[in-house]
Design a protein around this motif. Structure first.
Motif, PDB file in Angstrom:
ATOM      1  N   LEU A   1     -13.586   6.424 -43.461  1.00 18.13           N
ATOM      2  CA  LEU A   1     -12.149   6.554 -43.690  1.00 18.13           C
ATOM      3  C   LEU A   1     -11.539   7.714 -42.916  1.00 18.13           C
ATOM      4  CD1 LEU A   1      -9.571   5.766 -45.281  1.00 18.13           C
ATOM      5  CD2 LEU A   1     -10.329   7.359 -47.064  1.00 18.13           C
ATOM      6  N   VAL A   2     -12.231   8.846 -42.886  1.00 19.16           N
ATOM      7  CA  VAL A   2     -11.653  10.068 -42.324  1.00 19.16           C
ATOM      8  C   VAL A   2     -11.673  10.075 -40.801  1.00 19.16           C
ATOM      9  CG1 VAL A   2     -11.911  12.575 -42.175  1.00 19.16           C
ATOM     10  CG2 VAL A   2     -12.190  11.415 -44.371  1.00 19.16           C
ATOM     11  N   VAL A   3     -12.757   9.616 -40.194  1.00 16.05           N
ATOM     12  CA  VAL A   3     -12.879   9.661 -38.734  1.00 16.05           C
ATOM     13  C   VAL A   3     -11.741   8.912 -38.030  1.00 16.05           C
ATOM     14  CG1 VAL A   3     -14.289   8.923 -36.770  1.00 16.05           C
ATOM     15  CG2 VAL A   3     -15.342  10.125 -38.675  1.00 16.05           C
ATOM     16  N   PRO A   4     -11.364   7.702 -38.482  1.00 15.97           N
ATOM     17  CA  PRO A   4     -10.221   7.045 -37.830  1.00 15.97           C
ATOM     18  C   PRO A   4      -8.935   7.860 -37.923  1.00 15.97           C
ATOM     19  CG  PRO A   4     -11.461   5.456 -39.112  1.00 15.97           C
ATOM     20  CD  PRO A   4     -12.015   6.806 -39.457  1.00 15.97           C
ATOM     21  N   LEU A   5      -8.702   8.487 -39.071  1.00 16.79           N
ATOM     22  CA  LEU A   5      -7.500   9.297 -39.233  1.00 16.79           C
ATOM     23  C   LEU A   5      -7.485  10.449 -38.243  1.00 16.79           C
ATOM     24  CD1 LEU A   5      -7.209   9.464 -43.135  1.00 16.79           C
ATOM     25  CD2 LEU A   5      -5.713   8.231 -41.567  1.00 16.79           C
ATOM     26  N   ILE A   6      -8.627  11.105 -38.080  1.00 23.79           N
ATOM     27  CA  ILE A   6      -8.728  12.233 -37.151  1.00 23.79           C
ATOM     28  C   ILE A   6      -8.551  11.759 -35.708  1.00 23.79           C
ATOM     29  CG2 ILE A   6     -10.207  14.059 -36.284  1.00 23.79           C
ATOM     30  CD1 ILE A   6      -9.125  14.490 -39.112  1.00 23.79           C
ATOM     31  N   ALA A   7      -9.183  10.638 -35.368  1.00 23.22           N
ATOM     32  CA  ALA A   7      -9.084  10.120 -34.006  1.00 23.22           C
ATOM     33  C   ALA A   7      -7.646   9.720 -33.673  1.00 23.22           C
ATOM     34  CB  ALA A   7     -10.016   8.918 -33.842  1.00 23.22           C
TER      35      ALA A   7
END
Length: 300
Positions: free
Chosen positions: A67-73
């Motif tokens: 969930l978090v990695v896409p938001l950061i990218a």
């Protein structure tokens, strides 16, 4: 379309990376992933038992990174090109011996390096917490998990860079990033649900299968192979499936785990978990190619 100048691409990527390192972005991302890994290790170590393994720990962390990695990218790619178009600095950059394709590739490589190094630092430092709370993590599994998470992030970054390159303002780019997140975390799930309903309503034929569960045989109709493939196109599902290939994660819901009973003639190659690597690569290559083709023709 102009040719790629490796020196120019490297110069743009280096500047983009240095600018990020001087900002809160780099250190904030590194701290974020360190906290995620550290908290997961602490929770697993505190509430776990003697049988708790590295795979259990990675299973917990992977639920968060998905969930978090896409938001950061998406956050990293948001203003990559749209911000410079909005401020007009893109014209200054292009007045130097840099082509438009060099700009896209340079921005992509620079921000991919920021994302990769941030993840790497966070997870490596977090490994210390894992070693203290649990036991030294299995190096191969841990390295495989980090590599797949980086690949997953770079795939979403490619989408973000592509959208940023075709928008003239950061407001529109931000809305596009939000739309991508909604697409894969809401709309895609609804699409899969809709396919199931359409099949049940007879709009297309499913596949009759018999599966043994708890010693009892159950007959039902599953989606056809192409319907199952639609599910695996989602980058998050591809990431989960890829993790199951490297045996880095032991958590429910990871990997397609298609039973051989569902495919009497064998599971099609495009539904096997190893194919998820190719799906992630497609999410990297195709959006980048679109960004290059589109940005090469836009009026700045």
């Amino acid at each position: 379309m102009s040719d790629v100048n490796a020196t120019s691409v490297r110069a743009i990527a280096t500047k983009d990376f240095r600018d990020a390192v001087r900002s809160w972005t780099f250190w904030g991302l590194s701290l974020l992933f360190f906290l995620l890994v550290g908290l997961a290790a602490f929770a697993i170590g505190y509430f776990g038992n003697a049988d708790t393994s590295t795979a259990d720990f990675l299973g917990t962390v992977s639920q968060v990174t998905r969930l978090v990695v896409p938001l950061i990218a998406l956050l990293l790619g948001w203003k990559s090109i749209a911000g410079e178009r909005e401020s007009g600095s893109i014209k200054v950059l292009l007045s130097l011996p840099h082509s438009r394709i060099d700009v896209v590739l340079g921005k992509y490589l620079g921000r991919a390096t920021v994302l990769s190094l941030s993840l790497l630092i966070g997870f490596v430092i977090g490994a210390v917490v894992v070693a203290v709370m649990l036991s030294p993590p299995a190096i191969a599994d841990y390295a495989g998990f980090i590599a797949m998470t980086i690949l997953y992030g770079i795939a979403y970054l490619g989408i973000a860079i592509a959208l940023s390159s075709i928008t003239k303002s950061t407001t529109i780019a931000g809305a596009a990033m939000f739309g991508v997140f909604v697409l894969f975390y809401v709309v895609w799930n609804l699409l899969n649900f809709a396919l199931q309903i359409l099949m049940n309503q007879g709009y297309f034929s499913g596949v009759e299968v018999t599966q043994t569960m708890n010693g009892n045989e159950m007959q039902y109709e599953r989606l056809p192979d192409w319907g199952l493939f639609v599910q695996t196109i989602d980058p998050g599902v591809a990431y989960a499936n890829a993790l199951s290939v490297i045996d880095a994660v032991e958590a429910p819901g990871f990997g397609t785990a298609f039973s051989a009973e569902l495919f009497p003639s064998g599971v099609p190659f495009y539904l096997q978990n190893w194919f998820s690597f190719l799906i992630l690569l497609v999410w990297i290559v195709v959006p980048t190619a679109i960004a290059i083709a589109r940005f090469d023709r836009v009026d700045l």
